[in-house]
Design a protein around this motif. Structure first.
Motif, PDB file in Angstrom:
ATOM      1  N   UNK A   1      47.287  14.361   5.467  1.00  0.00           N
ATOM      2  CA  UNK A   1      48.059  13.929   4.305  1.00  0.00           C
ATOM      3  C   UNK A   1      48.749  15.067   3.578  1.00  0.00           C
ATOM      4  N   UNK A   2      48.247  16.291   3.724  1.00  0.00           N
ATOM      5  CA  UNK A   2      48.779  17.404   2.936  1.00  0.00           C
ATOM      6  C   UNK A   2      49.426  18.480   3.798  1.00  0.00           C
ATOM      7  N   UNK A   3      48.798  18.831   4.906  1.00  0.00           N
ATOM      8  CA  UNK A   3      49.226  19.998   5.683  1.00  0.00           C
ATOM      9  C   UNK A   3      50.128  19.636   6.852  1.00  0.00           C
ATOM     10  N   UNK A   4      49.966  18.434   7.410  1.00  0.00           N
ATOM     11  CA  UNK A   4      50.658  18.095   8.666  1.00  0.00           C
ATOM     12  C   UNK A   4      52.179  18.156   8.537  1.00  0.00           C
TER      13      UNK A   4
ATOM     14  N   UNK B   1      54.546  20.752  10.562  1.00  0.00           N
ATOM     15  CA  UNK B   1      55.450  20.246  11.603  1.00  0.00           C
ATOM     16  C   UNK B   1      56.892  20.674  11.338  1.00  0.00           C
ATOM     17  N   UNK B   2      57.315  20.591  10.065  1.00  0.00           N
ATOM     18  CA  UNK B   2      58.696  20.954   9.737  1.00  0.00           C
ATOM     19  C   UNK B   2      58.943  22.447   9.864  1.00  0.00           C
ATOM     20  N   UNK B   3      57.981  23.260   9.409  1.00  0.00           N
ATOM     21  CA  UNK B   3      58.175  24.715   9.460  1.00  0.00           C
ATOM     22  C   UNK B   3      58.276  25.211  10.894  1.00  0.00           C
ATOM     23  N   UNK B   4      57.717  24.471  11.834  1.00  0.00           N
ATOM     24  CA  UNK B   4      57.782  24.890  13.227  1.00  0.00           C
ATOM     25  C   UNK B   4      59.076  24.505  13.914  1.00  0.00           C
TER      26      UNK B   4
ATOM     27  N   UNK C   1      49.626   5.905   2.067  1.00  0.00           N
ATOM     28  CA  UNK C   1      48.721   6.187   3.187  1.00  0.00           C
ATOM     29  C   UNK C   1      47.854   7.411   2.877  1.00  0.00           C
ATOM     30  N   UNK C   2      48.470   8.450   2.297  1.00  0.00           N
ATOM     31  CA  UNK C   2      47.691   9.631   1.927  1.00  0.00           C
ATOM     32  C   UNK C   2      46.640   9.318   0.885  1.00  0.00           C
TER      33      UNK C   2
ATOM     34  N   UNK D   1      57.627  19.726  -0.800  1.00  0.00           N
ATOM     35  CA  UNK D   1      57.693  20.297   0.549  1.00  0.00           C
ATOM     36  C   UNK D   1      59.150  20.537   0.943  1.00  0.00           C
ATOM     37  N   UNK D   2      60.017  19.590   0.563  1.00  0.00           N
ATOM     38  CA  UNK D   2      61.422  19.714   0.932  1.00  0.00           C
ATOM     39  C   UNK D   2      62.098  20.937   0.333  1.00  0.00           C
ATOM     40  N   UNK D   3      61.921  21.154  -0.993  1.00  0.00           N
ATOM     41  CA  UNK D   3      62.642  22.293  -1.584  1.00  0.00           C
ATOM     42  C   UNK D   3      62.004  23.637  -1.226  1.00  0.00           C
ATOM     43  N   UNK D   4      60.714  23.630  -0.896  1.00  0.00           N
ATOM     44  CA  UNK D   4      60.093  24.885  -0.459  1.00  0.00           C
ATOM     45  C   UNK D   4      60.618  25.283   0.922  1.00  0.00           C
ATOM     46  N   UNK D   5      60.763  24.294   1.815  1.00  0.00           N
ATOM     47  CA  UNK D   5      61.232  24.588   3.173  1.00  0.00           C
ATOM     48  C   UNK D   5      62.750  24.645   3.283  1.00  0.00           C
TER      49      UNK D   5
END
Length: 272
Positions: free
Chosen positions: A56-59, A63-66, A101-102, A200-204
């Motif tokens: 819920x938090x890390x996946x 996945x996006x950073x990779x 879901x999270x 997550x979006x603005x950090x990445x």
């Protein structure tokens, strides 16, 4: 020993333990073996809780950073297509679904993990050797989260501590708010999803300069809204329970409130 479970119409403050249901003294073999069973169940739920948090938090950021590379999410070809405008429709839906879901995964696994660890600790204490430690109840069809078939068959909710104290009441509140479908699951889950995906979006992306400040403020505001919603709904969490417990000591104990009596209609009949 805890007091026996009786129907009560006043709220028990749980300053002393009460029994959730009819207590049956277990057999000697069950008393000797149950520490091993609860230990195994505790390990399983610890692993499932960690997996739920990771999912819920890390996946998503992992996945996006990779896949975005060093240039960030903003340079991804997915955001430079002619149909990118559809993201304004899809992303809010994804926020709500992932958030709910999270919420479900974390609360449900956390509640069962805490219950299993509590029952394991109780199984080691001699003062509990004459009483049953846990119970299972069946939630009615569609009442609890589960496969589509549970809408007809219902689902069994287990690891419910029999001896009800303030601690185990809080543990069961976490369990039920994760397993039983309820309003806060949808509203709080949706806000959590918005906070999570936006941050997550603005950090990445990554956001820089003034955009970084603005995004940080928006994330902080969403976090504030999330905490405010949790605080505002604090009186709702104890009322989320399977229908099978509506007339049980769980319903009539701290921190639940007695039902509000309906006011009588004092209007007088018109005189003839």
């Amino acid at each position: 020993m805890a007091r026996s479970a009786t129907a009560r119409r006043t709220i028990d403050p749980l300053t002393r333990p009460i029994m959730l249901g009819r207590d049956i003294e277990p057999r000697v073999a069950a008393v000797l073996l149950r520490p091993f069973g609860y230990l195994l169940v505790s390990i399983v739920w610890v692993v499932l809780f960690l997996a739920a948090v990771a999912t819920a938090v890390v996946a998503l950021p992992a996945a996006l950073s990779g896949t975005v590379g060093d240039a960030g999410l903003g340079a991804s070809p997915a955001f430079h297509r002619y149909d990118t405008w559809m993201a304004f429709i899809v992303i809010p839906l994804v926020m709500a679904v992932l958030g709910c879901v999270g919420y479900l995964l974390i609360l449900a696994s956390l509640g069962n993990m805490l219950a299993a660890l509590t029952l394991f600790a109780r199984s080691l204490r001699p003062s509990f050797r004459h009483e049953r430690l846990s119970a299972s109840i069946r939630a009615a069809g569609g009442e609890a989260v589960g496969p589509s078939t549970t809408a007809v068959t219902g689902v069994s909710l287990s690891l419910l501590p029999m001896r009800l104290t303030r601690w185990t009441k809080l543990v069961m509140m976490v369990q039920f708010n994760g397993w039983v479908v309820n309003g806060p699951m949808l509203s709080i889950g949706s806000v959590w999803g918005a906070l999570y995906i936006f941050t997550v979006g603005w950090i990445l992306w990554p956001a820089t300069g003034v955009g970084l400040v603005v995004c940080g403020v928006v994330s902080a505001a969403l976090a504030g809204v999330l905490l405010w919603m949790i605080w505002q709904r604090r009186s709702v969490f104890p009322t989320v329970m399977p229908g099978a417990l509506e007339n049980s000591p769980y319903r009539w104990s701290w921190p639940n409130k007695p039902p509000v009596a309906k006011k009588r209609d004092r209007r007088t009949m018109p005189s003839s």
